[in-house]
Design a protein around this motif. Structure first.
Motif, short mmCIF file in Angstrom:
data_model
loop_
_atom_site.label_atom_id
_atom_site.label_comp_id
_atom_site.label_asym_id
_atom_site.label_seq_id
_atom_site.Cartn_x
_atom_site.Cartn_y
_atom_site.Cartn_z
N CYS A 467 0.85 -1.19 0.00
CA CYS A 467 0.00 0.00 0.00
C CYS A 467 0.88 1.24 0.00
N ALA A 469 -0.02 4.05 1.32
CA ALA A 469 -0.26 4.87 2.52
C ALA A 469 0.00 4.11 3.82
N CYS A 470 0.12 2.79 3.72
CA CYS A 470 0.26 2.00 4.94
C CYS A 470 1.43 1.04 4.82
N SER A 472 1.60 -2.08 4.78
CA SER A 472 0.88 -3.34 4.65
C SER A 472 0.84 -3.82 3.20
N CYS A 485 -5.84 -2.50 -0.12
CA CYS A 485 -5.30 -2.45 1.23
C CYS A 485 -6.47 -2.64 2.19
N CYS A 488 -6.65 0.63 4.84
CA CYS A 488 -7.13 1.99 4.53
C CYS A 488 -8.14 2.01 3.40
ZN ZN Z 1 -3.37 1.27 3.13
#
Ligand code: ZN
Ligand code: ADP
Length: 749
Positions: A467, A469-470, A472, A485, A488
């Motif tokens: 991801c 933004a994360c 993960s 994801c 998020c």
């Molecule tokens: Zn994410």
């Protein structure tokens, strides 16, 4: 916004200052309160819901106190802007908000906002216009069309109707009706009508009531002796299918005879549709269903009915606990062990625990129902530990209803019976599926992983799809053609190209999700009718309902499902449950991993053999001798709980010790780190309080924010909130840093 002036509270009360709690997210020991003055003519009451200016906005708050103005120059204070056309919140409501705020350490203003979550409810619904015949109407020379004539003669019978209803009755249109009113041919008047949501008496003879078994009856009678006796807490503990729901329905019926308000909390909205059907069959009416996607108009009506003290039954997810009931008689928390009762953002609270707190404040009984009690409730029921004081009454239902028996549970050792590479079902499980198919019965394959595969790696460069933004991995979803994801919600189109090196056709999927399992099953059992049951395939309630119907009517042979398929359902033809990856929940090893795994697997296994057909469950595992599985296979739940208690007790873990976490997050990694170090410098030094961290949280980046975590552990008799409060108030953090405090955390991400 216009000012309301409800007639009941108008009076001249000059020179009074009111203290209003405002919904600002500022953490402090007491509610954040500002002074306002009363507009002429308003008589204030404590608990009144008022709208006040705050900076450039208007916000809803609660009058907490009132003082005479004395020497204060009133011009300095702003007046209250408007007020709710409703009775005030009660001392119990305010006490509940305070207790939740004190316990969770969430600002009072934020907790208050959960109760005032439906601002539209503060004013009467907009008036509705009704049309009726006019005495003064002078038809004169107006030439009547047949439609107009129909309307006139219909209204002449004395009807009062909205334009829409009237148009439908007379086969005309609302436009014609409105024009006629303008021309003075018919009259109109506007009234606010409040929906009538009160439940009605149930005529028992009309309903298809089950008669309780003697075991069920004894419990229902025992429980009912506590109704109207103030606060009491009850653990209703019975294997799946033993009739807990029937027992608490019996209590609901008894409470309905007393015209009290009833609140029933369910862990997930997804479960409510089947539950609702059952409720309707039992009571011949609908309860009020409360959750975040209920329409605004309904929310308004329900909220108003609650605060007006009307006899209503509300069934809802955890937020229903914050409705302003004023005549509550009973709270029921079904599936009390479910983790979904823990709210993980904004105000972080455990709805089951807060339900007990609310019952205590309102002085009403609370019933916690489950087949697999949470350790907390088990201990509170006086079980399994020496220092147990039983705070809860413990009621046990020991047998399944009718001929249904508990399923046989057998372990499959994946070390010995290993599926070939890229496949997930062992030979033993496959043979059993074949037998089940031949018998015309159903199989549920349980795998709590949405999508096709949890991980994709580029074979060329070794990069994992992650991801943006994360911290993960992206999960491949073939059905929807995306990578997602699960933290998020980010999604990208499914492409077979590496983001890093650009190589085509080298992305390889690792691990199974339900979609991949369905592929395997489809190849091995091409004749079988298969359905995937997960929050992706059954997102919409009507789709879920249709899926459940098809399964119930034996139109499906093999269900491949996540926890959504494993909870609460009653599928009469289902006899085999295969747990594809029994070890899954045990990995990561957080505090409640074993407890959760036990609960989840016994829920899933409990889907098998709920009627006359005997059920069985096969659990695939690489460590089949794990104590969790042994207890499951022996059907010895109490032994498992006792073992788990010993482990928690020796480690001073909840509920035998206290745990809290603090997570600092922000968009700038360096700043989050330095602020965490700053907070660490202020850490309190108590001999018996252990503070671990700061360390990067296991998910060190979430939704573009970096996260550092502290874990705080203390003995049970330590007031952990007090210590945390002093600590965090001693240290001012940069305003861009968000601090999240979680008392008794369930999530350790
Ligand atoms: Zn994410
Ligand atoms: P639980 O809530 O413990 O899982 P339920 O209340 O859902 O159990 O009961 C399981 C099934 O047995 C349901 O279909 C229910 O209608 C039926 N049932 C429960 N009690 C009785 C009874 N006394 N007589 C006949 N059927 C019953």
């Amino acid at each position: 916004m216009t000012q309301n002036q409800p007639s009941s509270v108008i009076s001249k009360a000059p020179g009074t200052i009111v203290q209003v709690a405002v919904p600002l997210p500022i953490r402090r020991a007491t509610p954040l309160i500002y002074d306002y003055h009363l507009p002429d003519g308003l008589m204030a009451e404590i608990g009144m819901i008022v709208e006040v200016p705050l900076g450039k906005r208007f916000v809803w708050g609660i009058i907490m106190d009132m003082t005479p103005s004395g020497d204060v120059v009133m011009d300095k204070l702003k007046p209250i802007h408007s007020w709710a056309d409703l009775p005030p919140l009660t001392p119990s409501h305010i006490s509940f908000l305070r207790h939740v705020s004190d316990w969770t350490m969430a600002p009072f203003g934020m907790v208050m906002r959960m109760m005032l979550s439906t601002p539209k409810a503060h004013n009467k619904p907009k008036p509705t216009t009704f049309y009726h015949s006019s005495d003064a109407a002078d038809e004169g020379d107006v030439k009547l069309t047949p439609k107009r004539a129909r309307i006139l003669s219909f209204l002449a019978q004395g009807h009062h109707m909205t334009a829409n209803d009237l148009a439908a009755e007379t086969a005309t249109s609302p436009a014609i009706i409105k024009t006629m009113a303008k021309q003075g041919l018919i009259a109109q008047s506007a009234t606010s009508i409040e929906a009538d949501l009160r439940y009605h008496d149930i005529a028992h003879e009309d309903l298809n009531l089950v008669s309780l078994s003697s075991e069920q009856q004894a419990i229902a009678d025992g429980l009912s002796s506590h109704l109207e006796q103030g606060y009491s807490a009850h653990l209703l503990d019975g294997v799946t299918g033993s009739g807990k729901t029937e027992v608490y329905f019996d209590l609901v019926a008894r409470m309905m005879a007393r015209k009290k308000q009833i609140l029933i909390l369910l862990p997930e909205i997804a479960l409510t549709s089947q539950w609702q059907t059952r409720f309707e069959a039992r009571f011949g009416q609908k309860p009020l269903i409360w959750h975040s996607s209920v329409s605004e108009a309904n929310r308004r009506d329900y909220w108003r009915a609650c605060i007006r003290g009307e006899p209503v039954i509300v069934v809802g997810a955890r937020s229903a606990l914050f409705l302003p009931f004023t005549d509550l008689g009973l709270i029921i928390v079904d599936e009390e062990h479910e983790q979904a009762f823990k709210q993980e953002d904004m105000v972080i609270y455990q709805a089951r625990d807060m339900a007990v707190m609310r019952a205590h404040i309102e002085q009403v009984p609370v019933i916690l129902a489950t087949a697999t009690p949470s350790l907390e409730s088990w201990v509170n029921a006086g079980q399994g530990s020496d220092d147990a004081k039983s705070r809860y009454h413990h009621w046990r239902l020991t047998t399944r209803v009718g001929h249904a028996q508990m399923p046989d549970i057998t372990m499959i050792d994946l070390k010995r019976d290993k599926p070939p590479a890229g496949r997930w079902l062992s030979q033993s499980l496959l043979s059993d599926i074949t037998r089940t198919l031949e018998a015309g019965e159903q199989t549920l394959l349980y795998l709590n992983r949405r999508g096709y595969a949890p991980l994709s790696i580029c074979e060329a460069c070794g990069t994992k799809a992650k991801c943006q933004a994360c911290d993960s991995w992206l999960v491949t979803h073939r059905l929807s053609g995306s990578r997602q994801c699960h933290h998020c919600g980010y999604r990208q189109p499914l492409k077979n190209q590496c983001d890093e090196c650009g190589t085509q056709d080298q992305m390889r999927a690792y691990g199974p999700g339900v979609e991949r399992l369905a592929e395997e099953v489809g190849t091995l059992f091409p004749e079988a009718r298969i359905c995937i049951f997960s929050s992706d395939t059954a997102a919409r309630p009507e789709v879920a309902r249709e899926m459940i119907r098809a399964i119930t009517e034996n139109e499906v042979d093999i269900i491949i499902g996540t926890q959504m398929a494993a909870k609460g359902h009653h599928f009469p033809h289902l006899t085999l449950v295969g747990i594809v990856d029994a070890d899954f929940g045990l990995q990561g090893g957080d505090l409640r991993a074993a407890e959760r795994t036990y609960q989840m697997l016994s829920q899933a296994a409990g889907r098998a053999g709920r009627e006359a057909l005997k059920g069985r469950a096969l659990l695939q595992s690489y460590e089949p001798d794990n104590a969790v599985f042994t207890a499951l296979a022996n059907g010895d739940r109490d032994a498992f709980l006792d073992l788990e208690i010993q482990m928690r007790q020796s480690a001073f873990m909840p509920p035998f010790g206290r745990l809290a976490s603090i997570i600092l997050s922000g968009v700038n990694e360096g700043e989050v780190e330095s602020e965490a170090l700053k907070l660490a410098k202020h850490r309190p030094a108590y001999k018996n309080v252990m503070i671990l961290g700061p360390t990067p949280a296991p998910i060190s980046r979430l939704r573009d924010r970096y996260r550092m975590r502290f874990l705080i552990k203390a003995p049970r008799d330590v007031h952990i909130q007090q210590i945390l409060r002093e600590w965090v108030e001693s240290c001012r953090l940069a305003s861009q840093i968000y601090m999240q405090i979680d008392i008794d955390p369930y999530s350790f991400m």
